[in-house]
Scaffold this motif. Sequence first.
Motif, PDB file in Angstrom:
ATOM      1  N   LEU A 125       0.783  -1.237   0.000  1.00  0.00           N
ATOM      2  CA  LEU A 125       0.000   0.000   0.000  1.00  0.00           C
ATOM      3  C   LEU A 125       0.817   1.290   0.000  1.00  0.00           C
ATOM      4  N   ASN A 126       2.071   1.259   0.383  1.00  0.00           N
ATOM      5  CA  ASN A 126       2.833   2.512   0.498  1.00  0.00           C
ATOM      6  C   ASN A 126       2.840   3.350  -0.780  1.00  0.00           C
ATOM      7  N   PRO A 127       3.024   2.779  -1.949  1.00  0.00           N
ATOM      8  CA  PRO A 127       2.989   3.624  -3.158  1.00  0.00           C
ATOM      9  C   PRO A 127       1.653   4.343  -3.329  1.00  0.00           C
ATOM     10  N   LEU A 128       0.548   3.655  -3.069  1.00  0.00           N
ATOM     11  CA  LEU A 128      -0.779   4.270  -3.160  1.00  0.00           C
ATOM     12  C   LEU A 128      -0.909   5.402  -2.141  1.00  0.00           C
ATOM     13  N   ILE A 129      -0.494   5.152  -0.922  1.00  0.00           N
ATOM     14  CA  ILE A 129      -0.620   6.150   0.144  1.00  0.00           C
ATOM     15  C   ILE A 129       0.195   7.398  -0.175  1.00  0.00           C
ATOM     16  N   TYR A 130       1.460   7.233  -0.505  1.00  0.00           N
ATOM     17  CA  TYR A 130       2.324   8.387  -0.743  1.00  0.00           C
ATOM     18  C   TYR A 130       1.998   9.135  -2.024  1.00  0.00           C
ATOM     19  N   ALA A 131       1.368   8.466  -2.974  1.00  0.00           N
ATOM     20  CA  ALA A 131       0.975   9.135  -4.218  1.00  0.00           C
ATOM     21  C   ALA A 131      -0.327   9.917  -4.070  1.00  0.00           C
ATOM     22  N   ASN A 132      -1.053   9.700  -2.963  1.00  0.00           N
ATOM     23  CA  ASN A 132      -2.369  10.324  -2.793  1.00  0.00           C
ATOM     24  C   ASN A 132      -2.540  10.936  -1.401  1.00  0.00           C
TER      25      ASN A 132
END
Length: 92
Positions: A38-45
């Motif tokens: 999930l980290n890429p999703l979280i940091y991108a949004n």
Amino acid sequence: GSFGGVAGTSASCPVVAGIFAQLNNVRLLQGKSSLGFLNPLIYANPTCFNDVKDGSMNNCNAGTTGFATIPGWDPATGFGSPNYACLAKVVV
């Protein structure tokens, strides 16, 4: 039986897990893969997370001050609490 209060990570972890499970379901219903790491999703949004601006814990522990927060980050949630409606638009 009786009801009792629950707070902190004992309450928030299952709730956040449920939010991301529902987001996975949104994707799966559209024939897409699950979210995975999930980290890429979280940091991108970052706008899909509600910034925690007060770490005082509402003085629930007498004599403690809680934790310091800065804009966009706090030690308890990191990025903040998830906004399901915003994330549901992002994951499709």
